[in-house]
Motif scaffolding. Structure first.
Motif, PDB file in Angstrom:
ATOM      1  N   TYR A  74       0.571  -1.128  -0.411  1.00 38.20           N
ATOM      2  CA  TYR A  74       0.165  -0.481  -0.171  1.00 38.20           C
ATOM      3  C   TYR A  74       0.370   1.510   0.028  1.00 38.20           C
ATOM      4  O   TYR A  74       0.813   2.452  -0.586  1.00 38.20           O
ATOM      5  CB  TYR A  74      -0.629   0.153   1.001  1.00 38.20           C
ATOM      6  CG  TYR A  74      -2.370  -1.044   1.015  1.00 38.20           C
ATOM      7  CD1 TYR A  74      -3.376  -0.871   0.507  1.00 38.20           C
ATOM      8  CD2 TYR A  74      -1.694  -2.273   2.133  1.00 38.20           C
ATOM      9  CE1 TYR A  74      -4.322  -1.842   0.411  1.00 38.20           C
ATOM     10  CE2 TYR A  74      -2.715  -2.663   1.770  1.00 38.20           C
ATOM     11  CZ  TYR A  74      -4.276  -2.602   1.286  1.00 38.20           C
ATOM     12  OH  TYR A  74      -5.004  -3.811   0.892  1.00 38.20           O
ATOM     13  N   GLU A  75       1.482   1.739   1.116  1.00 37.34           N
ATOM     14  CA  GLU A  75       2.831   2.209   0.700  1.00 37.34           C
ATOM     15  C   GLU A  75       3.301   2.593  -0.707  1.00 37.34           C
ATOM     16  O   GLU A  75       3.637   3.617  -1.149  1.00 37.34           O
ATOM     17  CB  GLU A  75       3.793   2.448   2.069  1.00 37.34           C
ATOM     18  CG  GLU A  75       3.176   1.991   2.894  1.00 37.34           C
ATOM     19  CD  GLU A  75       4.724   1.489   3.857  1.00 37.34           C
ATOM     20  OE1 GLU A  75       5.602   1.705   4.139  1.00 37.34           O
ATOM     21  OE2 GLU A  75       4.525   1.961   5.230  1.00 37.34           O
ATOM     22  N   ALA A  76       4.089   1.779  -0.907  1.00 40.80           N
ATOM     23  CA  ALA A  76       4.317   1.413  -2.694  1.00 40.80           C
ATOM     24  C   ALA A  76       3.359   2.252  -3.957  1.00 40.80           C
ATOM     25  O   ALA A  76       3.623   2.956  -3.965  1.00 40.80           O
ATOM     26  CB  ALA A  76       4.892   0.301  -3.180  1.00 40.80           C
ATOM     27  N   ALA A  77       2.085   1.767  -3.448  1.00 50.06           N
ATOM     28  CA  ALA A  77       0.794   2.154  -4.060  1.00 50.06           C
ATOM     29  C   ALA A  77       0.385   3.869  -3.916  1.00 50.06           C
ATOM     30  O   ALA A  77       0.521   4.620  -4.936  1.00 50.06           O
ATOM     31  CB  ALA A  77      -0.362   1.385  -3.954  1.00 50.06           C
ATOM     32  N   MET A  78       0.784   4.050  -2.755  1.00 46.05           N
ATOM     33  CA  MET A  78       0.279   5.146  -2.199  1.00 46.05           C
ATOM     34  C   MET A  78       1.689   6.497  -3.278  1.00 46.05           C
ATOM     35  O   MET A  78       1.059   7.096  -3.615  1.00 46.05           O
ATOM     36  CB  MET A  78      -0.038   6.074  -0.672  1.00 46.05           C
ATOM     37  CG  MET A  78      -0.753   5.301  -0.719  1.00 46.05           C
ATOM     38  SD  MET A  78      -0.917   5.179   1.301  1.00 46.05           S
ATOM     39  CE  MET A  78      -1.172   6.858   1.720  1.00 46.05           C
ATOM     40  N   VAL A  79       2.969   6.280  -2.723  1.00 43.14           N
ATOM     41  CA  VAL A  79       3.956   6.834  -3.636  1.00 43.14           C
ATOM     42  C   VAL A  79       3.936   6.590  -5.099  1.00 43.14           C
ATOM     43  O   VAL A  79       3.939   7.853  -5.798  1.00 43.14           O
ATOM     44  CB  VAL A  79       5.503   5.834  -3.427  1.00 43.14           C
ATOM     45  CG1 VAL A  79       6.549   6.962  -3.861  1.00 43.14           C
ATOM     46  CG2 VAL A  79       5.631   6.223  -1.888  1.00 43.14           C
ATOM     47  N   ASP A  80       3.281   5.750  -6.015  1.00 41.66           N
ATOM     48  CA  ASP A  80       3.337   5.494  -7.527  1.00 41.66           C
ATOM     49  C   ASP A  80       2.054   6.920  -7.406  1.00 41.66           C
ATOM     50  O   ASP A  80       1.287   6.952  -8.817  1.00 41.66           O
ATOM     51  CB  ASP A  80       2.993   4.582  -8.064  1.00 41.66           C
ATOM     52  CG  ASP A  80       4.158   3.801  -8.435  1.00 41.66           C
ATOM     53  OD1 ASP A  80       5.172   4.484  -7.471  1.00 41.66           O
ATOM     54  OD2 ASP A  80       4.079   2.521  -7.527  1.00 41.66           O
ATOM     55  N   GLY A  81       0.819   7.245  -6.568  1.00 42.02           N
ATOM     56  CA  GLY A  81      -0.087   8.404  -6.260  1.00 42.02           C
ATOM     57  C   GLY A  81      -1.065   7.106  -6.903  1.00 42.02           C
ATOM     58  O   GLY A  81      -2.573   7.964  -6.908  1.00 42.02           O
ATOM     59  N   ALA A  82      -1.275   6.124  -6.245  1.00 39.46           N
ATOM     60  CA  ALA A  82      -2.483   4.974  -6.436  1.00 39.46           C
ATOM     61  C   ALA A  82      -3.930   5.695  -5.308  1.00 39.46           C
ATOM     62  O   ALA A  82      -3.562   6.114  -4.602  1.00 39.46           O
ATOM     63  CB  ALA A  82      -2.543   3.779  -6.300  1.00 39.46           C
ATOM     64  N   SER A  83      -5.283   5.769  -5.866  1.00 32.93           N
ATOM     65  CA  SER A  83      -6.395   6.922  -4.987  1.00 32.93           C
ATOM     66  C   SER A  83      -6.865   5.441  -4.034  1.00 32.93           C
ATOM     67  O   SER A  83      -6.305   4.422  -4.319  1.00 32.93           O
ATOM     68  CB  SER A  83      -7.220   6.705  -6.190  1.00 32.93           C
ATOM     69  OG  SER A  83      -8.189   5.961  -7.305  1.00 32.93           O
ATOM     70  N   GLY A  84      -7.450   5.990  -3.255  1.00 28.35           N
ATOM     71  CA  GLY A  84      -8.048   4.885  -2.124  1.00 28.35           C
ATOM     72  C   GLY A  84      -8.781   3.452  -3.356  1.00 28.35           C
ATOM     73  O   GLY A  84      -8.904   2.305  -2.975  1.00 28.35           O
ATOM     74  N   PHE A 122      -7.803  -0.534  -3.425  1.00 28.57           N
ATOM     75  CA  PHE A 122      -8.616  -1.532  -2.895  1.00 28.57           C
ATOM     76  C   PHE A 122      -9.260  -2.313  -4.263  1.00 28.57           C
ATOM     77  O   PHE A 122      -9.345  -3.680  -3.351  1.00 28.57           O
ATOM     78  CB  PHE A 122     -10.233  -0.774  -2.778  1.00 28.57           C
ATOM     79  CG  PHE A 122     -11.294  -2.066  -2.814  1.00 28.57           C
ATOM     80  CD1 PHE A 122     -11.887  -2.361  -1.388  1.00 28.57           C
ATOM     81  CD2 PHE A 122     -12.025  -1.605  -3.605  1.00 28.57           C
ATOM     82  CE1 PHE A 122     -12.640  -3.583  -0.782  1.00 28.57           C
ATOM     83  CE2 PHE A 122     -13.469  -2.820  -3.233  1.00 28.57           C
ATOM     84  CZ  PHE A 122     -13.519  -3.623  -2.048  1.00 28.57           C
ATOM     85  N   ARG A 123      -9.126  -2.269  -5.198  1.00 33.38           N
ATOM     86  CA  ARG A 123      -9.655  -3.103  -6.998  1.00 33.38           C
ATOM     87  C   ARG A 123      -8.254  -3.548  -7.307  1.00 33.38           C
ATOM     88  O   ARG A 123      -8.199  -4.702  -7.395  1.00 33.38           O
ATOM     89  CB  ARG A 123      -9.960  -1.527  -7.864  1.00 33.38           C
ATOM     90  CG  ARG A 123     -10.298  -3.051  -9.412  1.00 33.38           C
ATOM     91  CD  ARG A 123     -10.973  -1.624 -10.396  1.00 33.38           C
ATOM     92  NE  ARG A 123     -10.667  -2.067 -11.823  1.00 33.38           N
ATOM     93  CZ  ARG A 123     -11.124  -1.887 -12.371  1.00 33.38           C
ATOM     94  NH1 ARG A 123     -11.457  -0.895 -13.125  1.00 33.38           N
ATOM     95  NH2 ARG A 123     -11.599  -2.601 -13.915  1.00 33.38           N
ATOM     96  N   TYR A 124      -7.089  -3.114  -6.782  1.00 37.56           N
ATOM     97  CA  TYR A 124      -6.130  -3.559  -7.563  1.00 37.56           C
ATOM     98  C   TYR A 124      -5.100  -4.618  -6.886  1.00 37.56           C
ATOM     99  O   TYR A 124      -4.385  -5.625  -6.685  1.00 37.56           O
ATOM    100  CB  TYR A 124      -5.087  -2.941  -8.403  1.00 37.56           C
ATOM    101  CG  TYR A 124      -5.880  -2.448  -9.529  1.00 37.56           C
ATOM    102  CD1 TYR A 124      -6.279  -3.223 -10.615  1.00 37.56           C
ATOM    103  CD2 TYR A 124      -6.690  -0.858  -9.477  1.00 37.56           C
ATOM    104  CE1 TYR A 124      -6.865  -2.382 -11.785  1.00 37.56           C
ATOM    105  CE2 TYR A 124      -7.169  -0.419 -10.584  1.00 37.56           C
ATOM    106  CZ  TYR A 124      -7.484  -1.476 -11.853  1.00 37.56           C
ATOM    107  OH  TYR A 124      -7.682  -0.921 -12.929  1.00 37.56           O
ATOM    108  N   ILE A 125      -5.542  -3.907  -5.080  1.00 36.38           N
ATOM    109  CA  ILE A 125      -4.439  -4.480  -4.513  1.00 36.38           C
ATOM    110  C   ILE A 125      -5.302  -5.378  -3.146  1.00 36.38           C
ATOM    111  O   ILE A 125      -5.132  -6.265  -2.742  1.00 36.38           O
ATOM    112  CB  ILE A 125      -3.751  -3.396  -3.417  1.00 36.38           C
ATOM    113  CG1 ILE A 125      -3.175  -2.628  -4.300  1.00 36.38           C
ATOM    114  CG2 ILE A 125      -2.901  -4.477  -2.293  1.00 36.38           C
ATOM    115  CD1 ILE A 125      -2.000  -1.754  -3.928  1.00 36.38           C
TER     116      ILE A 125
END
Length: 289
Positions: free
Chosen positions: A176-186, A190-193
């Motif tokens: 999740y931390e890596a996804a947030m760094v890449d700019g992934a929304s909530g 939820f959908r991809y992780i």
């Protein structure tokens, strides 16, 4: 070391199934005495009874909507409870507490609350102006069945939330931390992780809930006893009436075997479909390996 436990489990599970199979092939008095061999006669009577087919269809509707509704509510509840917020421990206790109450007592409370004359639900709705006269919630089969489905969803939420919360707690936070760094929304998280990682726990929740809900007697039996006019009967209440009201133990045993077969086929098919889906989703190098 596994073999003794496996043999014991097979004996505990296998003996009742064999006993049911034997009983379903016999003529049985209402006191449980076997009076003669009947062959497939009990099954023929069951399949020729329209109440059986109505109950089977209603069982499918009951199971589908309770399981789907439970998952739809439990997943967001589990996600909320997995977040770190003030009072999370208390919130978890409140969600899990209904699990400690028996289904029979829960159904009794709901039957009182839905009483058409002195029920708490009617009194509350009339006080806030939503209705101007009492509603007989359990007087008609269509309304009563919908209400029972909603109650079934409510009583299934704690168990399902526990399963899903266990899955969420085991997820790696660095993803999740890596996804947030890449700019992934909530939503994208939820959908991809969350959903892909939660599939094993969702599958467990589906299988266990289908088995529990399919065989669930207390809610419908306590609230309406399958009525009015057998309009809310599912297979397990229909079976209960045959066995303990009408003394038709041979037919009841036949229905028990049919229910066991339906659940066994569903479980095997669902596991096979899930396994095939996981194989199709696996990377090509893993498939070659």
């Amino acid at each position: 070391m596994i073999v003794p436990s496996l043999l014991m489990a097979m004996a505990i599970i296998g003996y009742p199934i064999l006993d049911l199979a034997w009983t379903s092939s016999q003529e049985v008095s209402r006191f449980g005495k076997l009076t003669g061999f009947a062959g497939w006669e009990n099954f023929a009577e069951v399949f020729g009874d329209q109440l059986f087919w109505d109950s089977l269809w209603r069982t499918g509707i009951w199971t589908f909507f309770v399981v789907v509704g439970t998952l739809a509510v439990s997943l967001p509840v589990a996600i909320i409870l997995n977040d770190d917020f003030y009072g999370r421990g208390l919130a978890r206790v409140i969600i899990m507490l209904p699990w400690s109450v028996s289904l029979t007592m829960t159904a009794v409370v709901w039957r009182w609350a839905l009483n058409g004359r002195a029920g708490l639900l009617n009194a509350t709705l009339m006080d806030i102006g939503i209705i101007d006269q009492p509603v007989e919630w359990l007087a008609t089969a269509s309304t009563a069945f919908v209400v029972e489905i909603l109650v079934g969803i409510l009583v299934s939420i704690p168990f399902t939330t526990t399963i899903l919360l266990g899955g969420l707690s085991a997820m790696p936070q660095d993803t999740y931390e890596a996804a947030m760094v890449d700019g992934a929304s909530g939503w994208h998280q939820f959908r991809y992780i969350t959903l892909p990682l939660m599939k094993p726990f969702i599958n467990i929740a589906i299988v266990l809930n289908v088995i529990y809900v399919f065989n669930s007697l207390p809610i419908i039996w306590v609230m309406t006893e399958g009525g009015p006019a057998n309009g809310t009967d599912i297979l397990v209440t229909y079976l209960y009436k045959l066995a303990f009201r009408f003394g038709q133990l041979g037919k009841a045993a036949a229905i028990s075997l049919i229910m066991f077969g339906v659940l066994l086929v569903f479980t095997l098919l669902y596991v096979a479909l899930v396994s095939r889906g996981e194989e199709d989703a696996a990377p090509e190098d893993e498939k070659e390996a």
